[in-house]
Write a protein that holds these residues in place. Structure first.
Motif, PDB file in Angstrom:
ATOM      1  N   PHE A 187      44.037  30.755  38.611  1.00 54.07           N
ATOM      2  CA  PHE A 187      43.749  30.882  40.043  1.00 54.07           C
ATOM      3  C   PHE A 187      45.031  31.155  40.823  1.00 54.07           C
ATOM      4  O   PHE A 187      45.092  32.051  41.673  1.00 54.07           O
ATOM      5  CB  PHE A 187      43.069  29.603  40.547  1.00 54.07           C
ATOM      6  CG  PHE A 187      42.622  29.679  41.976  1.00 54.07           C
ATOM      7  CD1 PHE A 187      41.359  30.155  42.291  1.00 54.07           C
ATOM      8  CD2 PHE A 187      43.456  29.292  43.017  1.00 54.07           C
ATOM      9  CE1 PHE A 187      40.935  30.243  43.612  1.00 54.07           C
ATOM     10  CE2 PHE A 187      43.049  29.377  44.339  1.00 54.07           C
ATOM     11  CZ  PHE A 187      41.786  29.847  44.632  1.00 54.07           C
ATOM     12  N   LEU A 188      46.083  30.384  40.529  1.00 55.27           N
ATOM     13  CA  LEU A 188      47.366  30.587  41.211  1.00 55.27           C
ATOM     14  C   LEU A 188      47.945  31.961  40.896  1.00 55.27           C
ATOM     15  O   LEU A 188      48.492  32.638  41.776  1.00 55.27           O
ATOM     16  CB  LEU A 188      48.356  29.504  40.782  1.00 55.27           C
ATOM     17  CG  LEU A 188      48.088  28.077  41.273  1.00 55.27           C
ATOM     18  CD1 LEU A 188      49.043  27.106  40.597  1.00 55.27           C
ATOM     19  CD2 LEU A 188      48.215  27.984  42.781  1.00 55.27           C
ATOM     20  N   LEU A 189      47.818  32.380  39.647  1.00 49.88           N
ATOM     21  CA  LEU A 189      48.404  33.643  39.200  1.00 49.88           C
ATOM     22  C   LEU A 189      47.832  34.824  39.969  1.00 49.88           C
ATOM     23  O   LEU A 189      48.554  35.754  40.349  1.00 49.88           O
ATOM     24  CB  LEU A 189      48.165  33.811  37.699  1.00 49.88           C
ATOM     25  CG  LEU A 189      48.926  34.926  36.984  1.00 49.88           C
ATOM     26  CD1 LEU A 189      50.397  34.583  36.863  1.00 49.88           C
ATOM     27  CD2 LEU A 189      48.341  35.156  35.587  1.00 49.88           C
ATOM     28  N   PHE A 190      46.527  34.790  40.226  1.00 57.12           N
ATOM     29  CA  PHE A 190      45.891  35.937  40.869  1.00 57.12           C
ATOM     30  C   PHE A 190      45.739  35.762  42.378  1.00 57.12           C
ATOM     31  O   PHE A 190      45.550  36.744  43.076  1.00 57.12           O
ATOM     32  CB  PHE A 190      44.530  36.213  40.215  1.00 57.12           C
ATOM     33  CG  PHE A 190      44.659  37.015  38.954  1.00 57.12           C
ATOM     34  CD1 PHE A 190      44.417  38.369  38.954  1.00 57.12           C
ATOM     35  CD2 PHE A 190      45.053  36.417  37.775  1.00 57.12           C
ATOM     36  CE1 PHE A 190      44.551  39.130  37.799  1.00 57.12           C
ATOM     37  CE2 PHE A 190      45.196  37.152  36.611  1.00 57.12           C
ATOM     38  CZ  PHE A 190      44.953  38.518  36.625  1.00 57.12           C
TER      39      PHE A 190
ATOM     40  N   SER B  24      40.833  33.536  37.599  1.00 57.23           N
ATOM     41  CA  SER B  24      41.439  34.712  38.224  1.00 57.23           C
ATOM     42  C   SER B  24      40.456  35.387  39.169  1.00 57.23           C
ATOM     43  O   SER B  24      40.811  35.777  40.290  1.00 57.23           O
ATOM     44  CB  SER B  24      41.890  35.690  37.141  1.00 57.23           C
ATOM     45  OG  SER B  24      42.768  35.081  36.222  1.00 57.23           O
ATOM     46  N   LEU B  25      39.218  35.510  38.714  1.00 61.57           N
ATOM     47  CA  LEU B  25      38.190  36.153  39.533  1.00 61.57           C
ATOM     48  C   LEU B  25      37.913  35.340  40.797  1.00 61.57           C
ATOM     49  O   LEU B  25      37.771  35.901  41.894  1.00 61.57           O
ATOM     50  CB  LEU B  25      36.913  36.314  38.711  1.00 61.57           C
ATOM     51  CG  LEU B  25      35.742  37.023  39.387  1.00 61.57           C
ATOM     52  CD1 LEU B  25      36.119  38.460  39.739  1.00 61.57           C
ATOM     53  CD2 LEU B  25      34.519  37.007  38.480  1.00 61.57           C
TER      54      LEU B  25
ATOM     55  N   PHE C 163      40.655  43.978  50.174  1.00 65.22           N
ATOM     56  CA  PHE C 163      39.338  44.038  49.548  1.00 65.22           C
ATOM     57  C   PHE C 163      39.256  45.177  48.535  1.00 65.22           C
ATOM     58  O   PHE C 163      38.651  45.037  47.465  1.00 65.22           O
ATOM     59  CB  PHE C 163      38.256  44.208  50.618  1.00 65.22           C
ATOM     60  CG  PHE C 163      36.881  44.410  50.044  1.00 65.22           C
ATOM     61  CD1 PHE C 163      36.187  43.347  49.486  1.00 65.22           C
ATOM     62  CD2 PHE C 163      36.291  45.670  50.038  1.00 65.22           C
ATOM     63  CE1 PHE C 163      34.927  43.535  48.938  1.00 65.22           C
ATOM     64  CE2 PHE C 163      35.032  45.860  49.498  1.00 65.22           C
ATOM     65  CZ  PHE C 163      34.350  44.791  48.948  1.00 65.22           C
ATOM     66  N   LEU C 164      39.845  46.323  48.874  1.00 66.21           N
ATOM     67  CA  LEU C 164      39.792  47.461  47.959  1.00 66.21           C
ATOM     68  C   LEU C 164      40.794  47.333  46.818  1.00 66.21           C
ATOM     69  O   LEU C 164      40.773  48.140  45.888  1.00 66.21           O
ATOM     70  CB  LEU C 164      40.016  48.773  48.728  1.00 66.21           C
ATOM     71  CG  LEU C 164      38.897  49.143  49.690  1.00 66.21           C
ATOM     72  CD1 LEU C 164      39.220  50.441  50.420  1.00 66.21           C
ATOM     73  CD2 LEU C 164      37.559  49.267  48.973  1.00 66.21           C
TER      74      LEU C 164
ATOM     75  N   THR D 247      37.972  34.858  46.626  1.00 67.10           N
ATOM     76  CA  THR D 247      38.159  33.995  47.793  1.00 67.10           C
ATOM     77  C   THR D 247      39.193  34.549  48.754  1.00 67.10           C
ATOM     78  O   THR D 247      39.154  34.224  49.950  1.00 67.10           O
ATOM     79  CB  THR D 247      38.593  32.577  47.356  1.00 67.10           C
ATOM     80  OG1 THR D 247      39.770  32.675  46.536  1.00 67.10           O
ATOM     81  CG2 THR D 247      37.495  31.872  46.595  1.00 67.10           C
ATOM     82  N   TYR D 248      40.099  35.392  48.267  1.00 62.71           N
ATOM     83  CA  TYR D 248      41.162  35.843  49.163  1.00 62.71           C
ATOM     84  C   TYR D 248      40.646  36.682  50.340  1.00 62.71           C
ATOM     85  O   TYR D 248      40.910  36.338  51.500  1.00 62.71           O
ATOM     86  CB  TYR D 248      42.245  36.609  48.399  1.00 62.71           C
ATOM     87  CG  TYR D 248      43.436  36.893  49.297  1.00 62.71           C
ATOM     88  CD1 TYR D 248      44.406  35.924  49.493  1.00 62.71           C
ATOM     89  CD2 TYR D 248      43.550  38.091  49.996  1.00 62.71           C
ATOM     90  CE1 TYR D 248      45.472  36.130  50.364  1.00 62.71           C
ATOM     91  CE2 TYR D 248      44.599  38.316  50.859  1.00 62.71           C
ATOM     92  CZ  TYR D 248      45.568  37.336  51.036  1.00 62.71           C
ATOM     93  OH  TYR D 248      46.596  37.543  51.900  1.00 62.71           O
TER      94      TYR D 248
END
Length: 688
Positions: free
Chosen positions: A23-26, A158-159, A258-259, A164-165
């Motif tokens: 999660f942190l990595l991505f 990662s997903l 987003f893209l 969430t970003y």
């Protein structure tokens, strides 16, 4: 008791660590990329350069994990890694300071890599190593259990980070807050590694023989060179597909997180599906789906953009997903026993790094257009064809005639669509960090010759070739457009000082008179070269003018007050929107450079984004009165449809009868957007 502790470690804490690390990595990828995006003009290549950094450092992390797991005594592995993770806390926070803003003479890819290495290198390197390293420790603590499902779990983390970003993190938190929260998350993960490191030491101390037998239980020989080549080539091509697709879609739409996130999320999904279990990957249907999606893209190319851009983007994302499923599905078929696990992941990351280097560094040097996309689709079609043929042969013993016919027709359609991408009617094309510029000669409806400049598919100005008409302003800058009327009606007939952000073909120089001063800000040196080489607007300009190379915002920040009578912002008609030119902080800079009674002319024409609410909201905050002036497409006069916002505190000028009659009343229902800031902007809210 020791077994119960080990069960707690490998059953709960270690999987949580895998999820948290991924999660942190991505999560940091879109965060740091968005932070530095404005410093390089909002170019889509910022993202692909960042992806190159992520892929190369991922490879370095996997190499470190492989060497640590292979050559360092097991009792020291956890201690060394946890110690380095804690030491990296000294580098927090990760966001670069103002002193890292680039000058005009830097090579953007090299400077971005240096910036990322300095601020994020060690933390990202150590996070990258966690994937294979934690799985290796899992195989030590839980002998006999497969560690590969943890790889699927890491991709789920990662997903989750990527999804969430753009929907939760970006719209609600400023960049400094995001950076701070990420740093605390990193600190929490470093603490989580401590019990895992202790468990590794205790496991070795309690039963070194059992630990040794774990390695010997899978006495598999070193994979052959063909297998190693496949471990490298398959992820390399999947990465090329990912980056080529991202580049292509961002060029046609906009450079927004987003893209970046959408194709990367689909890419990660293919890892999740393929590594979760072999039941997800089926050659029989995935080959056909990949072929169908590539054929659909090719047919759309032949139709020449008749579909909405959103549907076109969806077809490209779909093709990328199916092709990556094939790459990663075939990769899983070749996975080794846990003994060679770290080598397997090392080769996967090495392939990703090679794919990233090809798209980010090699392609801009060898191609004058974005040829990596059609080339990738041709190779992908061949790959899908091989997979489909093998599936048919396995099922039927030979290839049925109906299948041969369908595959042949699909191949013809694919070649017809993709080979068109290599046909160029441009007089000249140049590609650099900021995209592709092209010069084309076209004929008007009445047979007159016109020379046009394009950035990607967006026109950035054109000029009549006839001697008597070559000083005539055209396109978005024709005489009855917002900027044309402002220049003509401004109550200072002589010695005007005009600033222009975005040179294009230099069309606005057609309005210059002797005694005026024009100052053009342009970030792309190729634009300046082509404007001087192919167009005569600057050569014919009777006024004094200067060309300032570099990002306009950074240049204006560093310059003394220019006392502009008018500042034209013409950087938003393309696909890569430089959001940092529309923030509250940017408007403060513009206000400093305007003379008393000066005017801002903001060009908000854009195919995919409605910037009007954002600009009007910011103007209202600065007590600027505004006029919204639109013009329709007029082929007879070579006028392009345009939307301009004219903003000023000069009420007398804005009350001019000609300006008022040209303005469009937006009505009482027009909703002004919250002004953007350097730490907060959201292009999703202005997508048309």
């Amino acid at each position: 008791m020791a077994n119960n502790k080990n069960t707690l470690i490998y059953g709960w804490i270690l999987p949580l660590a895998v999820l948290w690390s991924a999660f942190l990595l991505f999560q940091v990828q879109p965060l740091i990329s968005k932070t530095i995006l404005p410093w390089f003009g909002g170019s889509p290549t910022v993202w692909t350069t960042c992806m190159l950094f992520f892929q190369v450092v991922l490879f370095a992390g996997y190499l470190y994990a492989h060497l640590l797991a292979t050559y360092v005594p097991k009792r020291w592995q956890g201690i060394i890694h946890a110690g380095l993770m804690i030491a990296a806390l000294l580098l927090m926070p990760i966001s670069p300071g103002e002193n890292w803003k680039p000058s005009a003479d830097v090579w953007p890819p090299g400077y971005i890599l240096l910036l990322l290495f300095t601020h994020l290198g060690l933390p990202y390197f150590l996070l990258a190593a966690n994937g294979p390293l934690l799985q290796h420790w899992f195989s030590q603590l839980a002998p006999g259990k497969t560690p590969y499902r943890l790889y699927a779990l890491s991709n789920i983390g990662s997903l989750a980070a990527l999804l969430t970003y753009p929907f939760l993190v970006e719209p609600n938190w400023t960049l400094p807050t995001q950076s701070g929260v990420w740093s605390w998350g990193y600190a929490g993960f470093a603490l989580l590694l401590i019990p895992i490191a202790v468990a590794i030491v205790r496991n070795q101390a309690v039963s070194p023989e059992a630990s040794q037998s774990t390695d010997e239980s899978s006495d598999e020989a070193m994979p052959g060179w063909k297998t190693l080549a496949a471990w490298l080539a398959l992820p390399a091509f999947a990465c090329v597909m990912l980056l080529a697709t991202t580049n292509h879609v961002c060029q046609d739409m906009a450079v927004v997180p987003f893209l970046w996130v959408a194709p990367l999320s689909l890419y990660l999904l293919t890892f999740i599906f393929c590594f979760d279990g072999e039941g997800w990957y089926r050659r029989s249907w995935l080959g056909w789906m990949a072929i169908s999606s590539i054929v659909l893209i090719s047919v759309i190319e032949m139709l020449g953009g008749m579909l909405d851009i959103g549907w076109v983007a969806a077809t490209y994302f779909g093709a990328m997903f199916f092709v990556c499923m094939i790459c990663h599905g075939e990769l899983v078929r070749l996975k080794p026993s846990p003994r060679h696990l770290t080598l397997f992941y090392l080769m996967i990351s090495g392939g990703g790094a090679l794919g990233g280097m090809f798209v980010s560094l090699v392609c801009p040097l060898i191609f004058s257009q974005y040829y990596e996309m059609p080339l990738s689709l041709i190779v992908a079609f061949a790959m899908a064809l091989c997979v489909t043929v093998r599936s048919l042969e396995k099922r039927f013993g030979s290839i049925p005639l109906w299948s041969m016919g369908l595959l042949f027709v699909g191949m013809l359609a694919m070649l017809s669509g993709q080979l068109r991408s290599f046909q160029s009617h441009h007089q000249e094309s140049l590609r650099n960090f900021y995209g592709v510029l092209s010069i084309s000669q076209i004929a008007t409806d009445d047979g007159q010759s016109v020379l046009a400049m394009y950035h990607g598919r967006i026109m950035h100005g054109f000029q009549y070739q006839a001697e008597e008409k070559r000083r005539e302003p055209t396109s978005y800058y024709a005489r009855n457009t917002g900027v044309g009327l402002t220049l003509a009606r401004f109550p200072k007939p002589e010695n005007k000082r005009i600033g222009v952000v975005g040179l294009g073909a230099g069309t606005l120089a057609a309005y210059a008179n002797e005694g005026d001063y024009y100052r053009f800000y342009e970030i792309n040196d190729d634009v300046i070269s082509l404007a001087n080489e192919h167009f005569t607007f600057l050569q014919d300009c009777p006024a004094t003018y200067d060309l300032v190379l570099g990002d306009a915002r950074l240049s204006l920040e560093r310059e003394p007050d220019q006392q502009f009578d008018m500042l034209v912002l013409d950087a938003f008609s393309g696909d890569a929107i430089p959001t940092h030119l529309l923030t509250r902080e940017a408007f403060q800079i513009y206000q400093r450079h305007l003379a008393e009674g000066g005017v801002l002319a903001i060009h908000v024409s854009n195919k995919h984004l409605d910037l009007t609410p954002v600009v009007l909201g910011t103007c209202e905050e600065f007590d600027l009165e505004t006029l919204y002036i639109t013009t329709a497409l007029d082929a007879a006069t070579q006028q392009t449809g345009s939307q301009w916002i004219i903003a000023s505190q000069n009420h007398q000028f804005l009350a001019d009868d000609t300006m008022q009659s040209a303005a469009t009343n937006l009505g009482p229902h027009m909703v002004y957007a919250k002004p953007w800031t350097d730490n907060f902007s959201n292009l999703l809210e202005v997508l048309k």
